[in-house]
Design a protein around this motif. Structure first.
Motif, PDB file in Angstrom:
ATOM      1  N   ASP A 292      66.007 -44.451 -31.678  1.00  8.32           N
ATOM      2  CA  ASP A 292      66.174 -45.862 -31.319  1.00  8.32           C
ATOM      3  C   ASP A 292      67.066 -45.953 -30.083  1.00  8.32           C
ATOM      4  OD1 ASP A 292      66.219 -48.697 -31.415  1.00  8.32           O
ATOM      5  OD2 ASP A 292      66.170 -48.640 -33.615  1.00  8.32           O
ATOM      6  N   ASP A 293      67.017 -47.101 -29.445  1.00  7.01           N
ATOM      7  CA  ASP A 293      67.810 -47.345 -28.239  1.00  7.01           C
ATOM      8  C   ASP A 293      69.234 -47.680 -28.639  1.00  7.01           C
ATOM      9  OD1 ASP A 293      68.882 -48.066 -25.808  1.00  7.01           O
ATOM     10  OD2 ASP A 293      67.853 -50.006 -25.719  1.00  7.01           O
ATOM     11  N   VAL A 294      70.169 -46.760 -28.384  1.00  4.84           N
ATOM     12  CA  VAL A 294      71.574 -46.982 -28.717  1.00  4.84           C
ATOM     13  C   VAL A 294      72.484 -46.765 -27.518  1.00  4.84           C
ATOM     14  CG1 VAL A 294      71.383 -46.500 -31.191  1.00  4.84           C
ATOM     15  CG2 VAL A 294      71.731 -44.600 -29.580  1.00  4.84           C
ATOM     16  N   CYS A 295      71.900 -46.659 -26.325  1.00  9.46           N
ATOM     17  CA  CYS A 295      72.664 -46.324 -25.115  1.00  9.46           C
ATOM     18  C   CYS A 295      73.151 -47.576 -24.405  1.00  9.46           C
ATOM     19  CB  CYS A 295      71.794 -45.495 -24.181  1.00  9.46           C
ATOM     20  SG  CYS A 295      72.654 -44.900 -22.710  1.00  9.46           S
ATOM     21  N   MET A 296      74.381 -47.539 -23.934  1.00 10.94           N
ATOM     22  CA  MET A 296      74.932 -48.634 -23.147  1.00 10.94           C
ATOM     23  C   MET A 296      74.353 -48.582 -21.735  1.00 10.94           C
ATOM     24  SD  MET A 296      78.946 -49.615 -22.502  1.00 10.94           S
ATOM     25  CE  MET A 296      79.173 -50.118 -24.221  1.00 10.94           C
ATOM     26  N   VAL A 297      74.028 -49.743 -21.195  1.00 11.01           N
ATOM     27  CA  VAL A 297      73.439 -49.843 -19.861  1.00 11.01           C
ATOM     28  C   VAL A 297      74.335 -50.706 -18.989  1.00 11.01           C
ATOM     29  CG1 VAL A 297      71.426 -50.587 -18.533  1.00 11.01           C
ATOM     30  CG2 VAL A 297      71.117 -49.584 -20.815  1.00 11.01           C
ATOM     31  N   ALA A 298      74.639 -50.222 -17.790  1.00 11.06           N
ATOM     32  CA  ALA A 298      75.473 -50.978 -16.860  1.00 11.06           C
ATOM     33  C   ALA A 298      74.697 -52.162 -16.290  1.00 11.06           C
ATOM     34  CB  ALA A 298      75.955 -50.060 -15.735  1.00 11.06           C
ATOM     35  N   SER A 299      75.416 -53.056 -15.629  1.00  9.63           N
ATOM     36  CA  SER A 299      74.798 -54.260 -15.075  1.00  9.63           C
ATOM     37  C   SER A 299      73.728 -53.932 -14.037  1.00  9.63           C
ATOM     38  CB  SER A 299      75.871 -55.160 -14.449  1.00  9.63           C
ATOM     39  OG  SER A 299      76.591 -54.448 -13.453  1.00  9.63           O
ATOM     40  N   ASP A 300      73.839 -52.752 -13.404  1.00  9.49           N
ATOM     41  CA  ASP A 300      72.832 -52.359 -12.414  1.00  9.49           C
ATOM     42  C   ASP A 300      71.653 -51.609 -13.037  1.00  9.49           C
ATOM     43  OD1 ASP A 300      74.016 -49.989 -13.085  1.00  9.49           O
ATOM     44  OD2 ASP A 300      74.685 -49.466 -11.066  1.00  9.49           O
ATOM     45  N   GLY A 301      71.632 -51.549 -14.384  1.00  6.96           N
ATOM     46  CA  GLY A 301      70.539 -50.897 -15.081  1.00  6.96           C
ATOM     47  C   GLY A 301      70.731 -49.411 -15.314  1.00  6.96           C
ATOM     48  N   LEU A 302      71.845 -48.856 -14.858  1.00  5.77           N
ATOM     49  CA  LEU A 302      72.107 -47.434 -15.025  1.00  5.77           C
ATOM     50  C   LEU A 302      72.571 -47.148 -16.445  1.00  5.77           C
ATOM     51  CD1 LEU A 302      72.365 -44.643 -13.554  1.00  5.77           C
ATOM     52  CD2 LEU A 302      74.786 -45.226 -13.185  1.00  5.77           C
ATOM     53  N   GLU A 303      71.951 -46.166 -17.092  1.00  9.01           N
ATOM     54  CA  GLU A 303      72.362 -45.788 -18.441  1.00  9.01           C
ATOM     55  C   GLU A 303      73.698 -45.053 -18.392  1.00  9.01           C
ATOM     56  OE1 GLU A 303      69.415 -43.578 -20.520  1.00  9.01           O
ATOM     57  OE2 GLU A 303      68.154 -45.329 -20.906  1.00  9.01           O
ATOM     58  N   LEU A 304      74.603 -45.432 -19.284  1.00 10.39           N
ATOM     59  CA  LEU A 304      75.913 -44.811 -19.375  1.00 10.39           C
ATOM     60  C   LEU A 304      75.930 -43.824 -20.540  1.00 10.39           C
ATOM     61  CD1 LEU A 304      78.096 -48.034 -18.940  1.00 10.39           C
ATOM     62  CD2 LEU A 304      77.344 -46.432 -17.153  1.00 10.39           C
ATOM     63  N   ASN A 305      76.793 -42.840 -20.453  1.00  4.12           N
ATOM     64  CA  ASN A 305      76.900 -41.849 -21.526  1.00  4.12           C
ATOM     65  C   ASN A 305      77.843 -42.371 -22.611  1.00  4.12           C
ATOM     66  OD1 ASN A 305      76.427 -39.422 -22.863  1.00  4.12           O
ATOM     67  ND2 ASN A 305      78.213 -38.445 -21.928  1.00  4.12           N
ATOM     68  N   ARG A 306      77.454 -43.515 -23.182  1.00  5.83           N
ATOM     69  CA  ARG A 306      78.291 -44.173 -24.173  1.00  5.83           C
ATOM     70  C   ARG A 306      77.389 -45.004 -25.083  1.00  5.83           C
ATOM     71  NH1 ARG A 306      82.342 -47.976 -21.366  1.00  5.83           N
ATOM     72  NH2 ARG A 306      82.781 -45.997 -20.320  1.00  5.83           N
ATOM     73  N   HIS A 307      77.673 -44.996 -26.364  1.00 11.26           N
ATOM     74  CA  HIS A 307      76.883 -45.795 -27.286  1.00 11.26           C
ATOM     75  C   HIS A 307      77.222 -47.280 -27.133  1.00 11.26           C
ATOM     76  CE1 HIS A 307      76.133 -41.894 -29.145  1.00 11.26           C
ATOM     77  NE2 HIS A 307      75.143 -42.456 -29.812  1.00 11.26           N
ATOM     78  N   ASP A 308      76.188 -48.093 -27.165  1.00 13.97           N
ATOM     79  CA  ASP A 308      76.363 -49.537 -27.094  1.00 13.97           C
ATOM     80  C   ASP A 308      76.662 -50.049 -28.503  1.00 13.97           C
ATOM     81  OD1 ASP A 308      75.635 -52.384 -27.280  1.00 13.97           O
ATOM     82  OD2 ASP A 308      74.939 -52.142 -25.219  1.00 13.97           O
ATOM     83  N   PRO A 309      77.840 -50.640 -28.725  1.00 14.47           N
ATOM     84  CA  PRO A 309      78.193 -51.075 -30.089  1.00 14.47           C
ATOM     85  C   PRO A 309      77.199 -52.061 -30.692  1.00 14.47           C
ATOM     86  CG  PRO A 309      80.141 -51.061 -28.686  1.00 14.47           C
ATOM     87  CD  PRO A 309      78.965 -50.839 -27.787  1.00 14.47           C
ATOM     88  N   ALA A 310      76.704 -52.999 -29.873  1.00 15.96           N
ATOM     89  CA  ALA A 310      75.759 -53.993 -30.395  1.00 15.96           C
ATOM     90  C   ALA A 310      74.448 -53.328 -30.819  1.00 15.96           C
ATOM     91  CB  ALA A 310      75.499 -55.071 -29.352  1.00 15.96           C
ATOM     92  N   LYS A 311      73.964 -52.388 -30.008  1.00 13.58           N
ATOM     93  CA  LYS A 311      72.711 -51.694 -30.352  1.00 13.58           C
ATOM     94  C   LYS A 311      72.898 -50.816 -31.591  1.00 13.58           C
ATOM     95  CE  LYS A 311      70.895 -51.517 -25.607  1.00 13.58           C
ATOM     96  NZ  LYS A 311      70.513 -50.628 -24.475  1.00 13.58           N
ATOM     97  N   LEU A 312      74.031 -50.115 -31.635  1.00 18.29           N
ATOM     98  CA  LEU A 312      74.285 -49.253 -32.780  1.00 18.29           C
ATOM     99  C   LEU A 312      74.455 -50.084 -34.053  1.00 18.29           C
ATOM    100  CD1 LEU A 312      74.685 -46.396 -33.822  1.00 18.29           C
ATOM    101  CD2 LEU A 312      77.097 -46.535 -33.154  1.00 18.29           C
ATOM    102  N   ALA A 313      75.115 -51.228 -33.943  1.00 16.99           N
ATOM    103  CA  ALA A 313      75.267 -52.112 -35.100  1.00 16.99           C
ATOM    104  C   ALA A 313      73.905 -52.587 -35.602  1.00 16.99           C
ATOM    105  CB  ALA A 313      76.145 -53.307 -34.736  1.00 16.99           C
ATOM    106  N   ARG A 314      73.015 -52.922 -34.670  1.00 16.72           N
ATOM    107  CA  ARG A 314      71.675 -53.357 -35.065  1.00 16.72           C
ATOM    108  C   ARG A 314      70.952 -52.259 -35.839  1.00 16.72           C
ATOM    109  NH1 ARG A 314      67.310 -51.818 -32.952  1.00 16.72           N
ATOM    110  NH2 ARG A 314      68.286 -51.146 -30.986  1.00 16.72           N
ATOM    111  N   VAL A 315      71.064 -51.014 -35.357  1.00 15.89           N
ATOM    112  CA  VAL A 315      70.418 -49.897 -36.036  1.00 15.89           C
ATOM    113  C   VAL A 315      71.013 -49.693 -37.427  1.00 15.89           C
ATOM    114  CG1 VAL A 315      70.059 -47.401 -35.983  1.00 15.89           C
ATOM    115  CG2 VAL A 315      69.766 -48.748 -33.893  1.00 15.89           C
ATOM    116  N   ILE A 316      72.326 -49.735 -37.536  1.00 12.51           N
ATOM    117  CA  ILE A 316      72.972 -49.539 -38.842  1.00 12.51           C
ATOM    118  C   ILE A 316      72.551 -50.629 -39.823  1.00 12.51           C
ATOM    119  CG2 ILE A 316      75.198 -49.572 -40.044  1.00 12.51           C
ATOM    120  CD1 ILE A 316      76.401 -48.206 -37.546  1.00 12.51           C
ATOM    121  N   ARG A 317      72.542 -51.886 -39.349  1.00 11.10           N
ATOM    122  CA  ARG A 317      72.124 -52.983 -40.230  1.00 11.10           C
ATOM    123  C   ARG A 317      70.678 -52.803 -40.682  1.00 11.10           C
ATOM    124  NH1 ARG A 317      74.951 -56.286 -36.392  1.00 11.10           N
ATOM    125  NH2 ARG A 317      72.948 -56.783 -35.409  1.00 11.10           N
TER     126      ARG A 317
END
Length: 327
Positions: A292-317
């Motif tokens: 699933d998509d759990v990666c944080m994305v910067a405002s310029d669309g670049l993927e960051l090497n960090r989990h996005d809390p909102a995406k990860l929360a959605r997956v956990i729920r």
């Protein structure tokens, strides 16, 4: 049962645990327990550990900061806990939260009492629990430090292990098989959701599964047990590791560990055969893989090497909803 009526226990350390705790907060559970590694020997934590003979406070501080509420007072405390003194004097590099935890531990005579007092100050709902109630050391068997690549050399200390130019083959704790913090075991026993990872694999994730009582508590639990994999290999300790190898290493260090789901970022460039290998590796732990998509994305669309809390929360729920429905 919705996530608003569950207890979540999150195991890890450092920045990986920080992101997981932010995600756990967005699940709006009844309670969050952060179970934190205690082997850090670098920076401010290492200095306080050596000078005061205490559990290194750095990872504990980061967990407290992550659990601080989003109101103005909570965010002021979160910022203050993380603030580091500048300059070149005795305080240079020390985090305010580390000093506060160390000071309260001396005044109150107990590290857990100190952590609970900071929780009261910040107004956090969760609780931060050391994995064990003593400072630990990590020792690794490392290849590639000699001309003969087959020769293994011991490397001791979390910072040394994380930055070694060699390849880490195996790690163990000193002292070996320490007693788990009874409060951490209680939190695992009472949890409805347990998460492990992401984080530095050998120095933040594997130490938890080198404590036999913690492995037993996780493996016996009726909770949904979720392993969150890193978004990429880390320079140093896991350089060149595939997703599959992360899982094999975990299984090798803790053959009795059982989890239910392994979360892998869906947008990693993985072939069909690689995904099949990952599924087989996860099966060693009794788990199914969730891409699933759990990666944080910067405002310029670049993927960051960090989990996005909102995406990860959605997956956990979502996983918890499926888990409850299936049962």
């Amino acid at each position: 049962m919705s996530t608003s009526s569950v207890n979540i226990a999150c195991l890890g350390g450092g920045h990986g645990l920080f992101q997981t705790l932010l995600a756990a907060r967005q699940c709006d559970p009844t309670n969050i327990s952060a179970i934190v590694t205690v082997a850090d020997d670098g920076g401010s934590s290492g200095r306080l550990r050596r000078e005061l003979d205490i559990i290194p406070p750095g990872d504990l501080r980061m967990a407290l900061s992550a659990l601080s509420p989003e109101d103005d007072n909570g965010q002021l405390w979160a910022t203050t806990l993380q603030h580091r003194f500048g300059g070149t004097g005795a305080l240079a590099g020390h985090a305010v939260g580390n000093l506060l935890i160390a000071g309260l531990a001396e005044v109150l005579g107990d590290m857990q009492a100190a952590l609970d007092q900071v929780t009261t100050l910040t107004g956090s709902r969760g609780r931060v629990l050391p994995m064990v109630n003593q400072p630990l050391n990590i020792e690794a068997e490392v290849a590639g430090l000699d001309d003969d690549p087959r020769v293994m050399r011991p490397v001791r200390g979390q910072v040394a292990v994380a930055t070694t130019p060699g390849q880490v083959r195996r790690v163990h704790l000193l002292p070996d098989a320490p007693q788990a913090n009874p409060r951490a075991l209680q939190a695992l026993n009472e949890a409805d959701i347990i998460t492990l990872g992401p984080g530095s694999w050998f120095s933040s994730v594997l130490p938890h599964v080198l404590v036999p009582q913690i492995v037993d508590a996780i493996s016996r639990s009726d909770a949904l047990r979720v392993l969150v994999l890193n978004l990429s290999a880390e320079p140093g300790e896991t350089s060149g590791f595939s997703v599959e190898r992360h899982l094999h290493v975990l299984a090798q260090h803790a053959p009795k560990l059982r989890v239910d789901r392994v979360v892998v970022n869906a947008y990693m460039q993985l072939s069909g055969s690689e995904r099949n290998h990952i599924q087989r590796a996860a099966a060693q732990l009794g788990a199914e893989v969730v891409f699933d998509d759990v990666c944080m994305v910067a405002s310029d669309g670049l993927e960051l090497n960090r989990h996005d809390p909102a995406k990860l929360a959605r997956v956990i729920r979502s996983l918890h909803d499926e888990w409850v429905t299936a049962r």
